[in-house]
Design a protein around this motif. Structure first.
Motif: not given
Length: 145
Positions: A68-80
């Protein structure tokens, strides 16, 4: 190393490296320039793909074999994997904080020592992330503490 910035009327930005030999210092500069142009491919819970600048990432963590990748505004997923994120974006401030976390050093607001040699990092978002005792000395070294 001497750094010169010239303002010129050109169609696009240009970086010219002048050196007697392509040594370790210049390879580091080149790596930093190239990695800054990269984008991190992520997706949200609706499977909408987004391309992030590495500087937008606050931290990354693994949960149940997903990254999971977290920015200041949202959460995402990555394949890395976390290792790939650390290797690819390490020159841009990505640092391995533990077995399951990578933090962007540019988003750390403060650090506090904790028991057993660990460090608690408070991020710009207000979240707290523990740097394990294995990585704490590397963090101190990287930050010059």
């Amino acid at each position: 190393m001497k750094i010169t910035v010239e303002h010129a009327d050109v169609a696009e930005n240009q970086v010219i490296l002048r050196c007697p030999a392509l040594d370790e210092e210049m390879l580091g500069v080149l790596s930093l320039l190239r990695s800054g142009l990269q984008r991190l491919c992520v997706w949200d819970d609706r499977r909408q793909t987004t391309l992030l600048s590495p500087g937008e990432v606050v931290y990354c963590e693994t949960v149940d074999d997903r990254v999971f990748v977290y920015t200041g505004q949202a959460m995402y997923q990555t394949a890395l994997s976390l290792g790939e994120l650390e290797n690819r974006y390490g020159p841009l401030g990505f640092f391995r904080a533990g077995k399951s976390a990578v933090v962007n050093l540019h988003h750390i607001r403060s650090l506090a020592s904790r028991e057993a040699g660990r460090i608690q990092a408070t991020l710009e978002t207000g979240e707290k992330l523990m740097v394990s005792r294995r990585y704490a000395p590397l963090l101190r070294e990287r930050l010059g503490l």
